[in-house]
Motif scaffolding. Structure first.
Motif, mmCIF file in Angstrom:
data_model
loop_
_atom_site.group_PDB
_atom_site.id
_atom_site.type_symbol
_atom_site.label_atom_id
_atom_site.label_comp_id
_atom_site.label_asym_id
_atom_site.label_seq_id
_atom_site.Cartn_x
_atom_site.Cartn_y
_atom_site.Cartn_z
ATOM 1 N N GLU A 165 -14.093 7.670 4.911
ATOM 2 C CA GLU A 165 -14.455 6.301 4.580
ATOM 3 C C GLU A 165 -14.260 5.444 5.820
ATOM 4 N N VAL A 166 -15.189 4.544 6.089
ATOM 5 C CA VAL A 166 -15.097 3.687 7.264
ATOM 6 C C VAL A 166 -15.184 2.225 6.853
ATOM 7 N N GLU A 167 -14.635 1.383 7.703
ATOM 8 C CA GLU A 167 -14.806 -0.057 7.587
ATOM 9 C C GLU A 167 -15.719 -0.497 8.724
ATOM 10 N N ARG A 168 -16.711 -1.324 8.406
ATOM 11 C CA ARG A 168 -17.692 -1.736 9.405
ATOM 12 C C ARG A 168 -17.496 -3.199 9.808
ATOM 13 N N ALA A 169 -17.689 -3.438 11.083
ATOM 14 C CA ALA A 169 -17.826 -4.813 11.563
ATOM 15 C C ALA A 169 -19.294 -5.175 11.699
ATOM 16 N N ARG A 170 -20.137 -4.150 11.946
ATOM 17 C CA ARG A 170 -21.586 -4.353 12.033
ATOM 18 C C ARG A 170 -22.250 -3.431 11.020
ATOM 19 N N VAL A 171 -22.808 -4.008 10.001
ATOM 20 C CA VAL A 171 -23.351 -3.231 8.888
ATOM 21 C C VAL A 171 -24.500 -2.342 9.331
ATOM 22 N N GLU A 172 -25.331 -2.829 10.261
ATOM 23 C CA GLU A 172 -26.566 -2.129 10.594
ATOM 24 C C GLU A 172 -26.358 -0.970 11.558
ATOM 25 N N ALA A 173 -25.189 -0.830 12.179
ATOM 26 C CA ALA A 173 -25.003 0.180 13.222
ATOM 27 C C ALA A 173 -25.033 1.591 12.633
ATOM 28 N N PRO A 174 -25.887 2.483 13.193
ATOM 29 C CA PRO A 174 -25.881 3.879 12.727
ATOM 30 C C PRO A 174 -24.619 4.590 13.194
ATOM 31 N N LEU A 175 -23.975 5.334 12.268
ATOM 32 C CA LEU A 175 -22.714 5.999 12.564
ATOM 33 C C LEU A 175 -22.821 7.491 12.289
ATOM 34 N N THR A 176 -22.136 8.261 13.105
ATOM 35 C CA THR A 176 -22.000 9.698 12.871
ATOM 36 C C THR A 176 -20.529 10.072 13.016
ATOM 37 N N VAL A 177 -20.169 11.202 12.437
ATOM 38 C CA VAL A 177 -18.828 11.742 12.622
ATOM 39 C C VAL A 177 -18.962 13.164 13.150
ATOM 40 N N GLU A 178 -18.029 13.517 14.008
ATOM 41 C CA GLU A 178 -17.977 14.872 14.552
ATOM 42 C C GLU A 178 -16.586 15.425 14.297
ATOM 43 N N ALA A 179 -16.523 16.587 13.671
ATOM 44 C CA ALA A 179 -15.245 17.193 13.307
ATOM 45 C C ALA A 179 -15.120 18.561 13.954
ATOM 46 N N THR A 180 -13.891 18.902 14.367
ATOM 47 C CA THR A 180 -13.613 20.211 14.940
ATOM 48 C C THR A 180 -12.330 20.771 14.347
ATOM 49 N N VAL A 181 -12.303 22.080 14.146
ATOM 50 C CA VAL A 181 -11.100 22.803 13.737
ATOM 51 C C VAL A 181 -11.317 24.281 14.043
ATOM 52 N N GLY A 229 6.038 35.150 5.870
ATOM 53 C CA GLY A 229 5.038 35.281 6.924
ATOM 54 C C GLY A 229 5.177 34.130 7.907
ATOM 55 N N GLU A 230 4.166 33.970 8.741
ATOM 56 C CA GLU A 230 4.206 32.948 9.780
ATOM 57 C C GLU A 230 3.618 31.630 9.275
ATOM 58 N N GLN A 231 3.723 30.611 10.116
ATOM 59 C CA GLN A 231 3.266 29.260 9.760
ATOM 60 C C GLN A 231 2.244 28.743 10.786
ATOM 61 N N PRO A 232 1.092 29.415 10.916
ATOM 62 C CA PRO A 232 0.092 28.923 11.874
ATOM 63 C C PRO A 232 -0.481 27.581 11.424
ATOM 64 N N LEU A 233 -0.629 26.669 12.366
ATOM 65 C CA LEU A 233 -1.174 25.339 12.095
ATOM 66 C C LEU A 233 -2.398 25.120 12.976
ATOM 67 N N TYR A 234 -3.422 24.505 12.407
ATOM 68 C CA TYR A 234 -4.688 24.279 13.087
ATOM 69 C C TYR A 234 -4.893 22.776 13.294
ATOM 70 N N GLU A 235 -5.290 22.413 14.505
ATOM 71 C CA GLU A 235 -5.589 21.010 14.809
ATOM 72 C C GLU A 235 -6.968 20.648 14.262
ATOM 73 N N VAL A 236 -6.997 19.565 13.498
ATOM 74 C CA VAL A 236 -8.265 19.030 13.008
ATOM 75 C C VAL A 236 -8.484 17.683 13.689
ATOM 76 N N GLU A 237 -9.680 17.496 14.227
ATOM 77 C CA GLU A 237 -10.001 16.214 14.862
ATOM 78 C C GLU A 237 -11.333 15.715 14.331
ATOM 79 N N LEU A 238 -11.362 14.457 13.933
ATOM 80 C CA LEU A 238 -12.592 13.837 13.461
ATOM 81 C C LEU A 238 -12.820 12.562 14.268
ATOM 82 N N THR A 239 -13.993 12.483 14.877
ATOM 83 C CA THR A 239 -14.334 11.339 15.726
ATOM 84 C C THR A 239 -15.483 10.559 15.096
ATOM 85 N N LEU A 240 -15.310 9.258 15.022
ATOM 86 C CA LEU A 240 -16.366 8.360 14.551
ATOM 87 C C LEU A 240 -17.158 7.867 15.766
#
Length: 789
Positions: A201-217, A249-260
């Protein structure tokens, strides 16, 4: 790109008498303490002299300079305790009334004097009570009328120090075009593939601006366009390594990053660590009732748990390092589950990060405890908003495995006379069976929810029915001897415990200048339980003679009885796995120096109970149990491998003579229990005999008579010391030997607790923090059971 500027400096605290420097995050008490205006409330009986602090109004102030360069500027508070007005140059930005929520105010283009004016929590609670009517509670303080840490108002282990202040970080966030308002991560595993679904969910200051999100894990990257102010990104990570609780067992943790992004320009970034695992709660019915068994990654487990209370009555003082130390103590004791009790808080990210890394499962109570809570406004809206925020905030953590609606309120309604007193008024059932399960189902369907602890699953059974769901065992301690633990086999014991005073050095620090006695003024003040010392005495006298007028013996024997009581329960319940599927000791920690049920006292020192817990919660436990057919040996194997061997059984006299001996083979599968009947000829008879069972370095003892009837010999032993070690060699039976290392030096710690040595046996006790070893000093710090007088 969003820029965050912490607002930690330049604060002052205004009060009726003037102003003083303030630390943010912090609270009124810690600022007054730092300024030397109040005494340490943890020392002596100072607590009672500080009741006025919670009755006053307080204002935090600082200058807010103008900021430029972005389209929007927000003032963000991660936590305000509790009822406040936020003003900028006299202009009201908003009002707050919930310690458990964060707050955001638009201050674009504004500057001037920032003020956060706190109303007395008592005044707010009493106003709500006047509007909505009386609601019963376990304590007289009005904590159920506002969304604040209940134990600020005192508990049967805690002081009454009603706080106010900016207790979590505050900052300015400046951003343009749009920012990430919320990310709700659903983390699952599908046939070996890790799935991360990010609802954005995002909050906009400019309603008309096209937005994308990029996620990695995990090396997987996905980009998606946002439609309006929300969207979903789904990532599939092949061959993920599963996150396991410690010991499995082990406790592997994965970094998740999401960029707007806006036209490939980053606007904001959200980063978290996740772990891939599945969690189920098996509550199915069987011939014993209905169960309560955690299943992680398909593996059923007996939960070896502890209850957690806020580690300081002033939570803003708890650092990341302190969380790690305390939770590390839990892990080192064999604990694999920590229940965050409902009279406290949703802890900081540092707590859950440590649990993720240590493999400690987290059972999270929603903050409701031991009271009837009104369901009308203004509380109802606050409860839902608070729950939605914190469920989403904590969702990334793989350690979190259960949401629990409340502590003891469903039980209280049924058994504590609430129903008649309420006469139809709301009391919280709509939260526990309505609002909260709905919020969890909508926001976090990856985790189970239970309505309360204790709770039998429905009103068809008594809420604290041991045969159904979770059970709190408090008849023992309050009214019954700890032998009463053996009277039933609950499906899951979510609370049980026995009191003892804190370490000697902790009491000496907390009560400066006082001649310590069981009933001295300071010792009694640091005992908050109703008739606590009376219960301690009666619990001891069932087994041992009470040491009239001898504080040192009293202190030692209370430690012995606490460890024995908890051992009686855990050994019995673990021997009945899988019918009983977990024990959660009340409690791991303390929030100040106090006589309590804790294993680690308010100064962080381990009681003998802590060391006993290491034995009781080890993967492999040997215990002698009394059953209808006679004595039974239970070999409890929670390890991942089978366990087999030959048990060495010895029937002995207290004078050290071996009266009978044999070897008995046994074998148990992984995560299972083997039961072996003790041959009748080896069962001890009368107070002069006992049974010893040994295998693989483990030992179980069985004394058939109360200690007060046993003619123990006068203990004889030799003591030698070396740097970091005290060695004891027994010449007779030495029962419940304890080195109280803090009597050697306040910083000294022993690596073992209570020990029983047979004639000729030797033990070396490791000691840290004692720089000048001395055999006479070591001997004076050794305590043991003596013959009955």
């Amino acid at each position: 790109m969003l820029q965050a500027t912490p607002l930690t400096d330049g604060w002052i605290l205004r009060h009726e008498g003037g102003a003083l420097p303030a630390v943010v995050p912090g609270c009124v008490h810690t600022d007054l303490l730092a300024a030397g205006l109040i005494p340490d409330p943890f020392l002596g009986r100072n607590e009672t002299d500080l009741a006025w602090v919670g009755r006053r109004e307080w204002t935090y102030e600082r200058d807010l300079a103008p900021v430029n360069g972005h389209e929007q500027t927000d003032l963000v508070f991660d936590g305000l305790d509790t009822v406040a007005e936020v003003l900028l140059d006299g202009r009201l930005l908003g009002r707050t009334r919930n310690m458990h929520r964060s707050y955001r105010f638009d201050v674009t283009g504004m500057s001037g004097r920032l003020a956060v004016r706190f109303v007395s929590a008592y005044a707010e609670a009493e106003a709500v009570r006047g509007k909505l009517g009386e609601r019963p509670a376990a304590y007289a303080e009005p904590y159920q009328y506002l969304r604040k840490m209940a134990c600020s108002f005192g508990w049967d282990w805690g002081p009454t120090l009603v706080t106010a202040g900016i207790w979590r970080p505050v900052r300015l966030e400046r951003w343009s075009t749009a920012r990430i308002a919320r990310v709700r991560p659903l983390v699952t595993v599908e046939q070996g593939v890790g799935v991360v679904e990010l609802a954005v969910e995002v909050e906009r200051a400019r309603v008309e601006a096209p937005l994308t999100v990029e996620a990695t894990v995990g090396g997987v990257r996905v980009r998606a366009a946002l439609d309006g102010t929300s969207g979903t990104v789904r990532l599939r990570v092949p061959d993920v390594r599963l996150w396991w609780p410690r010991g499995y067992g082990e406790q592997p943790l994965y970094e998740v990053e999401l960029t707007l992004l806006h036209e490939d320009r980053p606007l904001d970034v959200w980063r978290r660590r996740v772990g891939f695992r599945t969690v189920e709660l098996d509550r199915s019915a069987d011939e014993h009732g209905s169960g309560f068994t955690f299943v992680l990654n398909g593996e059923r487990l007996f939960a070896r748990g502890v209850n957690w209370i806020p580690d300081d009555v002033f939570p803003s003082r708890i650092t990341r390092e302190r969380y790690r130390k305390r939770l590390g103590q839990a892990a080192d004791a064999g604990v694999d589950l920590v229940r965050i009790w409902g009279g406290g808080i949703y802890e900081s990210e540092d707590f859950y990060d440590a649990c993720d890394e240590l493999g400690l499962l987290v059972w999270q109570d929603f903050p409701f405890a031991c009271a009837a809570y009104p369901e009308e406004q203004p509380l109802r809206g606050e409860v839902e908003a608070e729950a939605r925020e914190n469920v989403v905030r904590l969702m990334p953590h793989p350690s979190l495995v259960l949401w629990n609606g409340n502590n003891e309120n469903l039980w209280g309604f049924r058994d504590w006379g609430w129903e008649a007193r309420l006469a139809g008024d709301s009391w919280g059932e709509g939260y526990y069976l309505g609002v909260l399960p709905r919020v969890v189902a909508e926001s976090d369907p990856t985790r189970p929810y239970t309505a309360g602890s204790p709770w039998s699953g429905s009103w068809a059974h008594h809420p604290n029915d041991p045969a159904h769901g979770t059970h709190h065992s408090w008849e023992v301690w309050n009214r019954l001897d700890y032998a009463g633990y053996r009277d039933d086999v609950p499906r899951f014991v979510a609370e049980f415990g026995w009191q003892a005073p804190p370490a000697y050095a902790t009491l000496a620090r907390a009560l400066p200048g006082e001649e310590l006695a069981a009933d001295s003024p300071g010792v009694l003040h640091h005992q908050k339980a109703d008739d606590g010392n009376g219960k301690l005495r009666r619990g001891l006298e069932r087994h041992l003679a009470f040491p009239e007028g001898d504080f040192d013996r009293w202190h030692y024997l209370m430690q012995v009885n606490q460890a024995r009581a908890v051992a009686a329960g855990i050994e019995h319940w673990r021997s009945h796995w899988p019918v009983c599927a977990g024990t959660v000791l009340w409690q791991l920690n303390d929030c100040w120096p106090v006589t309590s049920w804790a294993a680690v006292d308010g100064d962080g020192r381990e009681k003998p109970l802590y060391h006993e817990l290491r034995r009781l919660y080890a993967d492999r436990l040997l215990t002698v149990q009394e059953r209808a057919q006679g004595l039974v040996l239970a070999a409890v194997n929670q390890a991942g491998d089978p366990w087999a061997g030959v048990l060495r059984l010895r029937r002995m006299s207290v004078d050290g003579e071996v009266l009978g001996e044999t070897g008995v083979g046994f074998g148990t599968e992984r995560r299972a229990v083997a039961h072996v009947d003790v041959p009748r000829e080896l069962e001890p008879v009368g107070p002069k005999e006992f049974l010893v069972v040994d295998v693989d370095g483990l030992r179980a003892l069985h004394f058939p008579a109360p200690d007060r009837e046993i003619p123990y010999p006068r203990a004889e032993f030799d003591v030698t010391v070396a740097p970091g070690a005290v060695t004891v060699t027994a010449r007779t039976l030495v029962r419940d030997l304890l080195l109280q290392a803090d009597r050697l030096h306040p910083d000294a710690r022993a690596d073992r607790g209570l020990l029983t040595l047979l004639p000729g046996e030797r033990v070396t006790i490791g000691v840290r923090g004692w720089e000048t070893p001395d055999a006479d000093a070591a001997r004076s710090a050794l305590y043991f059971l003596e013959p009955s007088r």
